[in-house]
Structures are given as C-alpha cells and as structure tokens.
Design a protein around this motif. Structure first.
Motif, PDB file in Angstrom:
ATOM      1  N   GLU A 119      -9.359 -22.503 -37.134  1.00  0.00           N
ATOM      2  CA  GLU A 119      -8.890 -23.845 -37.465  1.00  0.00           C
ATOM      3  C   GLU A 119     -10.001 -24.610 -38.188  1.00  0.00           C
ATOM      4  O   GLU A 119     -11.182 -24.371 -37.933  1.00  0.00           O
ATOM      5  CB  GLU A 119      -8.560 -24.609 -36.171  1.00  0.00           C
ATOM      6  N   ARG A 120      -9.598 -25.560 -39.002  1.00  0.00           N
ATOM      7  CA  ARG A 120     -10.551 -26.417 -39.702  1.00  0.00           C
ATOM      8  C   ARG A 120     -11.513 -27.104 -38.716  1.00  0.00           C
ATOM      9  O   ARG A 120     -12.708 -27.227 -38.962  1.00  0.00           O
ATOM     10  CB  ARG A 120      -9.756 -27.462 -40.486  1.00  0.00           C
ATOM     11  N   LYS A 121     -10.939 -27.525 -37.574  1.00  0.00           N
ATOM     12  CA  LYS A 121     -11.732 -28.215 -36.550  1.00  0.00           C
ATOM     13  C   LYS A 121     -12.847 -27.289 -36.024  1.00  0.00           C
ATOM     14  O   LYS A 121     -13.984 -27.704 -35.843  1.00  0.00           O
ATOM     15  CB  LYS A 121     -10.777 -28.607 -35.416  1.00  0.00           C
ATOM     16  N   ASP A 122     -12.495 -26.021 -35.806  1.00  0.00           N
ATOM     17  CA  ASP A 122     -13.493 -25.073 -35.288  1.00  0.00           C
ATOM     18  C   ASP A 122     -14.580 -24.820 -36.329  1.00  0.00           C
ATOM     19  O   ASP A 122     -15.760 -24.678 -35.999  1.00  0.00           O
ATOM     20  CB  ASP A 122     -12.834 -23.742 -34.913  1.00  0.00           C
TER      21      ASP A 122
ATOM     22  N   LEU B 299     -15.579 -26.913 -38.575  1.00  0.00           N
ATOM     23  CA  LEU B 299     -16.432 -28.114 -38.569  1.00  0.00           C
ATOM     24  C   LEU B 299     -17.461 -28.028 -37.443  1.00  0.00           C
ATOM     25  O   LEU B 299     -18.646 -28.302 -37.640  1.00  0.00           O
ATOM     26  CB  LEU B 299     -15.557 -29.335 -38.288  1.00  0.00           C
TER      27      LEU B 299
ATOM     28  N   GLU C  20     -12.125 -38.526 -40.990  1.00  0.00           N
ATOM     29  CA  GLU C  20     -11.554 -37.607 -40.005  1.00  0.00           C
ATOM     30  C   GLU C  20     -12.581 -36.516 -39.650  1.00  0.00           C
ATOM     31  O   GLU C  20     -12.769 -36.183 -38.483  1.00  0.00           O
ATOM     32  CB  GLU C  20     -10.287 -36.993 -40.588  1.00  0.00           C
ATOM     33  N   GLU C  21     -13.257 -35.993 -40.677  1.00  0.00           N
ATOM     34  CA  GLU C  21     -14.288 -34.985 -40.415  1.00  0.00           C
ATOM     35  C   GLU C  21     -15.392 -35.583 -39.537  1.00  0.00           C
ATOM     36  O   GLU C  21     -15.874 -34.964 -38.603  1.00  0.00           O
ATOM     37  CB  GLU C  21     -14.903 -34.481 -41.738  1.00  0.00           C
TER      38      GLU C  21
ATOM     39  N   GLY D  95     -14.493 -35.913 -36.014  1.00  0.00           N
ATOM     40  CA  GLY D  95     -14.444 -34.603 -35.356  1.00  0.00           C
ATOM     41  C   GLY D  95     -15.792 -34.119 -34.837  1.00  0.00           C
ATOM     42  O   GLY D  95     -15.860 -33.243 -33.974  1.00  0.00           O
TER      43      GLY D  95
END
Ligand code: NDP
Length: 328
Positions: A99-102, A104, A318-319, A322
């Motif tokens: 995922e994008r979150k991971d 990051l 948002e980034e 996070g």
C-alpha cells in the motif's frame, strides 16, 4: 587547484546512481575546475555492496582528473561525514501488493535515520537534494530529523518535471528549449504537480499568447507532463533514470553555481507564501545566486491555478499526516 567538495550519494549502485556518478566526477555538476570526493552509500546487503564496488571500479577506470577520492559504505555517518552536497537517491520501491501508506512508512524510517546522520556529521552548510520517492515528503522527514541544520538546506527534486514541461512547451511553440524562461512547476513531484506557463516568455514575449490554447493546457500538456514517468516505464520497461539523474545535476549545479537570474523550480520548505503552509516541501519558482535560492514572490494565482495548486498541496498534506506520528 580548489579544495575538493564532498558529495554524498545514497542508492549509489541503483539505476539513477549509475547515470549520475560519472557526470558528477567529470565536473558537470560543480564545474570543470572543481575536484570532488564521492561518498557513496548502499544498503548493508552483499548484493548492493558488490554492485557498489563494481560502480567504484568503473569510476576508477575513467581516471577522472577531478575525482579526488571515493568512499563506499553502508553506514550513513560515514557517507555523510563533512558532506557539502548530499544527493538522497536511494529509497524503498513499492513492492507487490504494498500500500502507498506502507511505502511512506518504510521510507520514513530511511529518511529519519539519514536526516539524523546528516544532522550529526555533515557540513553545517550541506545542500541536500532528495530524489528518492516520495521525494517531497522524504525531504520533509529528513529536514525534521535534522534540527541543527538550516531547514533551507533541504530540497526535493521538481526539476525533472520542469525539464519535461520545458520540452513539451518548446515543441508546441516551435522554439528552442533554451529560449523559454519563467516556467514554474508547483507542488509535489508526482502526477499532481502543476506545470504553469502563464508567466513564461520566449525572447521576452509571452509564451501563453503564442500557444493561446487553454484546452491544450488542461487536456494535453498538464496530463502529459504528469504521466511522463509512467509513459517511459511502459516504453522502456525501466524507469526514467538518465533524465532523473540529469535533473539532479541541473538542480544542484544551479543551486551551487547560480541560475544567472533565470527562474528554476526547486522543492523547498514553504515560508507560507502562496497559501502553502510553512514547512511543506513544495515546488516553487526560485532564482539562485551565491549558493542560495530566493523565492519568486507575488505572482498572481488565478482560479484554475488555485485549484491545481490546492490539489497537489492536499496530496502532500495527506502524505505529511501519514508520517506525523514518527516526527514528534
Ligand atoms: P532508481 O535509481 O531508479 O531510483 C531511485 C529513487 O529515485 C526511487 O525512489 C525512484 O522513485 C526515485 N525517482 C525520482 N524521480 C524519478 C524518476 N523520474 N524516474 C525514476 N526514478 C525516480 O532505483 P533503483 O532501484 O535502481 O536503485 C535504488 C538503489 O537504492 C538500490 O541500489 C538500493 O539498494 C538502494 N537503496 C539505498 C538505500 C539507502 O542508501 N539507505 C535505501 C533504499 C534503497 P520510484 O521508485 O517512484 O521510481
């Protein structure tokens, strides 16, 4: 002969590193009279260290007169020791199903550690350029992890977007790239960035008047610049390493040696101008002189531009949220 400048490069055995190091060593970044010492960081795994040794062997075999020394290491504190310039290229690529979150968070770990190492051992004037994605947020994390260094010394690479936009505009207008001035790319180094040629000139005359087609701007130009990286991956089967390395060279060269009054785009910490919250690393127009950049201020922002700038800012915010919990 000038004293050598220490240039640290992370991810030195990667694709971009391979397109970058030889040009730095040949004097294309800091000048043909400026010796350099390369301080190269790679991951502490055998394959990466072996690849780094191979690249260093090739650098040796070029017998660059300006290459005054070389260090290869897996320790950021060795790579960044007394560094005058640090190019942070190495970053964790997105793995299958990640995922994008991971992504990051994985990168946040790397850039927290590298920011802390820069804080501890680099020159107090170190100029840091982050290339590894997500570049703006990685630069923000490194900056926040280096409280003893001037935040102004942390930048992210928007120059590739700037150069891509320049070439598209030159093609469209039938002029040479070198004739175009005053182009801006606002925001995040991602498909949301906003290339803005409202102020651009060719030989002093308005480029926008020459192109005169708002539909082309919104429906062809902006999407084409935003999706250029993906188009290159599709065509080459590999990402755009040589043009990314070239943009990194342009960014640092202009920062160190000056842009001679020309506008260039750099991702820099906002001072609150243009409605961008303070500290966010955002693509802005700057001029550079004597190793410092100066923001181009007070440009009018119309409704179309406000919407585009707010969109790329929202992505950055948002980034940032996070990773906020990692930064205290
Ligand atoms: P590349 O050299 O192709 O890319 C390095 C980074 O630059 C990636 O994050 C990439 O983002 C980013 N990038 C920014 N702009 C562009 C652009 N326009 N085109 C392509 N990339 C862009 O990656 P490699 O995998 O070949 O090499 C990375 C090296 O870094 C490896 O050798 C690895 O071992 C090392 N590494 C080092 C670390 C460290 O020093 N601590 C940490 C992690 C890795 P994107 O992924 O979005 O394409």
């Amino acid at each position: 002969m000038k004293a050598p400048v220490r240039v640290a490069v992370t991810g030195a055995a990667g694709q971009i590193g391979y397109a970058l190091l030889f040009r730095i060593a040949s004097g294309e970044m800091l000048g043909k009279d400026q010796p350099v010492i390369l301080q190269l960081l790679e991951l502490p795994i055998d394959k990466a260290q072996a690849a780094l040794r191979g690249v260093m062997m090739e650098l040796e075999d070029c017998a660059f007169p300006l290459l005054a020394g070389m260090v290869g290491t897996d320790d950021p504190e060795v790579a960044f020791k007394d560094a005058d310039v640090a190019l942070l290229v190495g970053a964790r690529p997105r793995g299958p199903g990640m995922e994008r979150k991971d992504l990051l968070l994985e990168n946040a770990k790397i850039f927290t550690a590298q920011g802390a190492a820069l804080n501890k051992v680099a020159s107090r004037d170190v100029k840091v350029l982050v290339v590894g994605n997500p570049a703006n947020t990685n630069a923000y994390i490194a900056m926040k992890s280096a409280p003893d260094l001037d935040p102004k010394n942390f930048t992210a690479m928007l120059r590739l977007d700037h150069n891509r936009a320049l070439s598209q505009l030159a093609n469209r207008a039938g002029v040479a790239v070198g004739e175009i001035e005053k182009l801006v790319v606002w925001g995040n180094h991602s498909p949301t960035m906003y290339p803005d040629y409202r102020f651009a000139t060719v030989g002093g005359a308005s480029l926008k008047d020459r192109i005169g087609d708002d539909d082309w701007n919104a429906n062809e130009f902006i999407p084409k610049v935003g999706k250029r990286g993906a188009a290159i991956i599709e065509a080459r089967g590999l990402s755009s390493a040589a043009s990314a390395a070239n943009a990194a060279i342009d960014h640092v060269r202009d920062w160190v040696l000056g842009s001679e009054g020309k506008w260039v785009t750099m991702g820099i910490p906002s001072d609150g101008s243009y409605g961008i919250p303070e500290g966010v690393i955002f693509g802005f127009p700057v001029t550079t002189e004597n190793g410092r950049y100066t923001l181009v201020r007070d440009l009018p922002i119309d409704d179309f531009s406000r919407t585009a700038i707010d969109k790329t800012l929202a992505e950055l915010e948002e980034e940032r949220s996070g990773v906020a919990h990692l930064l205290g």
